[in-house]
Design a protein around this motif. Structure first.
Motif, PDB file in Angstrom:
ATOM      1  N   LEU A 227     -14.135 -17.273  59.841  1.00 29.42           N
ATOM      2  CA  LEU A 227     -13.396 -17.100  61.100  1.00 29.42           C
ATOM      3  C   LEU A 227     -13.525 -15.686  61.661  1.00 29.42           C
ATOM      4  CD1 LEU A 227     -10.094 -19.003  60.203  1.00 29.42           C
ATOM      5  CD2 LEU A 227     -12.031 -19.864  61.521  1.00 29.42           C
ATOM      6  N   ASN A 228     -13.823 -14.731  60.781  1.00 31.43           N
ATOM      7  CA  ASN A 228     -13.828 -13.329  61.204  1.00 31.43           C
ATOM      8  C   ASN A 228     -15.234 -12.773  61.428  1.00 31.43           C
ATOM      9  OD1 ASN A 228     -10.992 -12.321  61.249  1.00 31.43           O
ATOM     10  ND2 ASN A 228     -11.021 -13.062  59.124  1.00 31.43           N
ATOM     11  N   ILE A 229     -16.264 -13.635  61.392  1.00 31.78           N
ATOM     12  CA  ILE A 229     -17.612 -13.111  61.636  1.00 31.78           C
ATOM     13  C   ILE A 229     -17.710 -12.604  63.075  1.00 31.78           C
ATOM     14  CG2 ILE A 229     -18.679 -14.613  59.911  1.00 31.78           C
ATOM     15  CD1 ILE A 229     -19.540 -16.454  62.199  1.00 31.78           C
ATOM     16  N   PRO A 230     -18.591 -11.639  63.334  1.00 26.68           N
ATOM     17  CA  PRO A 230     -18.733 -11.136  64.700  1.00 26.68           C
ATOM     18  C   PRO A 230     -19.122 -12.245  65.670  1.00 26.68           C
ATOM     19  CG  PRO A 230     -19.805  -9.654  63.154  1.00 26.68           C
ATOM     20  CD  PRO A 230     -19.407 -10.884  62.374  1.00 26.68           C
ATOM     21  N   GLY A 231     -18.384 -12.350  66.734  1.00 25.14           N
ATOM     22  CA  GLY A 231     -18.617 -13.381  67.732  1.00 25.14           C
ATOM     23  C   GLY A 231     -18.074 -14.731  67.302  1.00 25.14           C
ATOM     24  N   GLY A 232     -17.267 -14.746  66.245  1.00 29.79           N
ATOM     25  CA  GLY A 232     -16.750 -16.003  65.732  1.00 29.79           C
ATOM     26  C   GLY A 232     -15.440 -16.399  66.382  1.00 29.79           C
ATOM     27  N   VAL A 233     -14.660 -17.217  65.677  1.00 33.62           N
ATOM     28  CA  VAL A 233     -13.452 -17.833  66.223  1.00 33.62           C
ATOM     29  C   VAL A 233     -12.411 -16.779  66.583  1.00 33.62           C
ATOM     30  CG1 VAL A 233     -11.502 -19.332  65.671  1.00 33.62           C
ATOM     31  CG2 VAL A 233     -13.816 -20.012  65.031  1.00 33.62           C
ATOM     32  N   ILE A 234     -12.157 -15.828  65.725  1.00 35.29           N
ATOM     33  CA  ILE A 234     -11.094 -14.849  65.965  1.00 35.29           C
ATOM     34  C   ILE A 234     -11.423 -14.015  67.207  1.00 35.29           C
ATOM     35  CG2 ILE A 234      -9.856 -12.883  65.016  1.00 35.29           C
ATOM     36  CD1 ILE A 234      -9.196 -15.516  63.663  1.00 35.29           C
ATOM     37  N   GLN A 235     -12.630 -13.522  67.325  1.00 33.23           N
ATOM     38  CA  GLN A 235     -12.983 -12.718  68.493  1.00 33.23           C
ATOM     39  C   GLN A 235     -12.950 -13.559  69.769  1.00 33.23           C
ATOM     40  OE1 GLN A 235     -16.691 -10.623  67.967  1.00 33.23           O
ATOM     41  NE2 GLN A 235     -15.856  -9.243  66.388  1.00 33.23           N
ATOM     42  N   THR A 236     -13.346 -14.814  69.696  1.00 34.65           N
ATOM     43  CA  THR A 236     -13.310 -15.680  70.873  1.00 34.65           C
ATOM     44  C   THR A 236     -11.879 -15.906  71.338  1.00 34.65           C
ATOM     45  OG1 THR A 236     -15.338 -16.793  70.170  1.00 34.65           O
ATOM     46  CG2 THR A 236     -13.956 -17.926  71.783  1.00 34.65           C
ATOM     47  N   LEU A 237     -10.965 -16.132  70.430  1.00 35.01           N
ATOM     48  CA  LEU A 237      -9.557 -16.327  70.793  1.00 35.01           C
ATOM     49  C   LEU A 237      -8.948 -15.041  71.348  1.00 35.01           C
ATOM     50  CD1 LEU A 237      -8.374 -18.490  67.748  1.00 35.01           C
ATOM     51  CD2 LEU A 237      -8.748 -19.268  70.097  1.00 35.01           C
ATOM     52  N   GLU A 238      -9.342 -13.924  70.788  1.00 36.34           N
ATOM     53  CA  GLU A 238      -8.816 -12.657  71.304  1.00 36.34           C
ATOM     54  C   GLU A 238      -9.319 -12.388  72.720  1.00 36.34           C
ATOM     55  OE1 GLU A 238      -9.954  -9.849  68.358  1.00 36.34           O
ATOM     56  OE2 GLU A 238      -8.262 -10.293  67.023  1.00 36.34           O
ATOM     57  N   LYS A 239     -10.545 -12.841  73.036  1.00 42.49           N
ATOM     58  CA  LYS A 239     -11.035 -12.698  74.397  1.00 42.49           C
ATOM     59  C   LYS A 239     -10.200 -13.520  75.369  1.00 42.49           C
ATOM     60  CE  LYS A 239     -15.875 -11.691  73.296  1.00 42.49           C
ATOM     61  NZ  LYS A 239     -17.283 -12.158  73.406  1.00 42.49           N
ATOM     62  N   GLU A 240      -9.608 -14.610  74.879  1.00 40.67           N
ATOM     63  CA  GLU A 240      -8.731 -15.436  75.716  1.00 40.67           C
ATOM     64  C   GLU A 240      -7.312 -14.897  75.720  1.00 40.67           C
ATOM     65  OE1 GLU A 240      -9.792 -17.841  77.573  1.00 40.67           O
ATOM     66  OE2 GLU A 240     -11.828 -17.909  76.777  1.00 40.67           O
ATOM     67  N   GLN A 241      -7.153 -13.658  75.220  1.00 37.08           N
ATOM     68  CA  GLN A 241      -5.863 -12.972  75.172  1.00 37.08           C
ATOM     69  C   GLN A 241      -4.849 -13.719  74.288  1.00 37.08           C
ATOM     70  OE1 GLN A 241      -4.518 -12.286  79.186  1.00 37.08           O
ATOM     71  NE2 GLN A 241      -6.189 -10.884  79.663  1.00 37.08           N
ATOM     72  N   ALA A 242      -5.363 -14.348  73.235  1.00 37.69           N
ATOM     73  CA  ALA A 242      -4.507 -15.011  72.250  1.00 37.69           C
ATOM     74  C   ALA A 242      -4.502 -14.172  70.983  1.00 37.69           C
ATOM     75  CB  ALA A 242      -5.015 -16.409  71.938  1.00 37.69           C
ATOM     76  N   ASN A 243      -3.454 -14.305  70.236  1.00 32.55           N
ATOM     77  CA  ASN A 243      -3.311 -13.567  68.987  1.00 32.55           C
ATOM     78  C   ASN A 243      -3.544 -14.540  67.820  1.00 32.55           C
ATOM     79  OD1 ASN A 243      -2.746 -11.598  67.101  1.00 32.55           O
ATOM     80  ND2 ASN A 243      -0.534 -11.988  67.150  1.00 32.55           N
ATOM     81  N   ALA A 244      -4.490 -14.197  66.926  1.00 32.33           N
ATOM     82  CA  ALA A 244      -4.826 -15.081  65.798  1.00 32.33           C
ATOM     83  C   ALA A 244      -4.708 -14.295  64.504  1.00 32.33           C
ATOM     84  CB  ALA A 244      -6.237 -15.629  65.951  1.00 32.33           C
ATOM     85  N   THR A 245      -3.984 -14.869  63.540  1.00 36.44           N
ATOM     86  CA  THR A 245      -3.812 -14.241  62.229  1.00 36.44           C
ATOM     87  C   THR A 245      -4.193 -15.250  61.142  1.00 36.44           C
ATOM     88  OG1 THR A 245      -1.493 -14.911  62.116  1.00 36.44           O
ATOM     89  CG2 THR A 245      -1.973 -12.723  63.016  1.00 36.44           C
ATOM     90  N   VAL A 246      -4.826 -14.745  60.092  1.00 38.86           N
ATOM     91  CA  VAL A 246      -5.258 -15.579  58.968  1.00 38.86           C
ATOM     92  C   VAL A 246      -4.589 -15.066  57.704  1.00 38.86           C
ATOM     93  CG1 VAL A 246      -7.199 -16.426  57.617  1.00 38.86           C
ATOM     94  CG2 VAL A 246      -7.461 -16.018  60.077  1.00 38.86           C
TER      95      VAL A 246
END
Length: 271
Positions: A227-246
């Protein structure tokens, strides 16, 4: 011859007894009868000691052994006097009986091994069936599951995260080895679909609200980096101004269930 008148007369002697005379010390008839009674009283009832009983028992056993020995000797004598043809026939009968008993024994041993083998195979088959049913139930979402994994929490305060982003997250988790996934009380299975509905997201037609909480069972060391790879799920969600924690966890419980659906057309090829 004349007798002088002055001659004194001879004394009179007592007559000799004509029968036997009992001695003065001999017992009377009544005394002899009393002695017999005493003898009879001493002999009856008989008084047998423990030693006498043991001796009698040993004598009985000895007599029984002698009787058996005599009988055995008589049997041996009968065989000794039998003809050669009779002896051969007796030996053949004994050999045949021994062989039949050995065959019966071997047959019983084989039956026991077969029953044990069948029982073990049946038990193993039942165990494998139960385990296979459990595994398929986890994949189909019909049974609850627990194990190590992660919890992904997505907070979308501005409502920018759409269904395609959640579907991408599911695909990434499955590629990383996720075995069971649950989102906000909805079990994710192979037939699960996402859709946008009324400013929110619906899973299998059921609308869910944020924050979106993913419970994922799998190897945490593989799920979190995926989930934390560059350009992966976490960065994509953060671009949508969402907060994601694992958060990693040694025990994740996925208890949302799906009803088992009977296929309309598909049938097992082994039936």
């Amino acid at each position: 011859m004349s007798t002088d008148e002055n001659t004194p007369p001879e004394p009179t002697r007592p007559a000799a007894p004509t029968g036997p005379v009992e001695p003065s010390g001999a017992p009377s008839a009544s005394t002899e009868q009393t002695g017999r009674q005493r003898l009879a009283a001493g002999l009856w009832p008989p008084r047998v000691s423990r030693a006498q009983l043991i001796v009698a028992l040993l004598l009985f056993v000895l007599g029984l052994g002698l009787a058996i020995q005599v009988r055995h000797n008589s049997d041996s004598s009968a065989l000794r006097g039998a003809r050669q043809e009779d002896l051969v026939r007796i030996l053949d009968e004994l050999d045949g009986r021994t062989k039949r008993l050995e065959d019966e024994k071997q047959k019983l041993v084989d039956q026991r091994k077969e029953l044990e083998s069948s029982s073990n195979q049946a038990d193993e088959a039942r165990k494998q069936t139960v385990e296979k049913e459990r595994q398929l139930g986890i994949l189909a979402g019909t049974v609850a599951a627990q194990g190590p994994g992660i919890t992904l929490k997505v907070t979308d305060t501005k409502g920018q995260v759409q269904s395609d982003k959640l579907l991408d997250t599911i695909q990434e988790l499955r590629a990383a080895g996720a075995e069971a996934i649950q989102i906000n009380g909805v079990r994710v299975v192979a037939s699960t679909y996402f859709s946008d509905e009324g400013g929110g997201v619906a899973i299998d037609g059921r609308k869910i609200t944020q924050p979106y909480e993913f419970r994922v069972i799998g190897k945490p060391q593989d799920l979190e980096p995926a989930l934390n790879i560059p350009g992966g799920v976490i960065q994509t969600l953060e671009k949508e101004q969402a907060n994601a924690t694992v958060v990693r966890s040694a025990k994740i419980v996925v208890d949302a269930l799906r009803a088992a659906k009977q296929p309309d057309y598909a049938r097992s090829s082994s039936s």
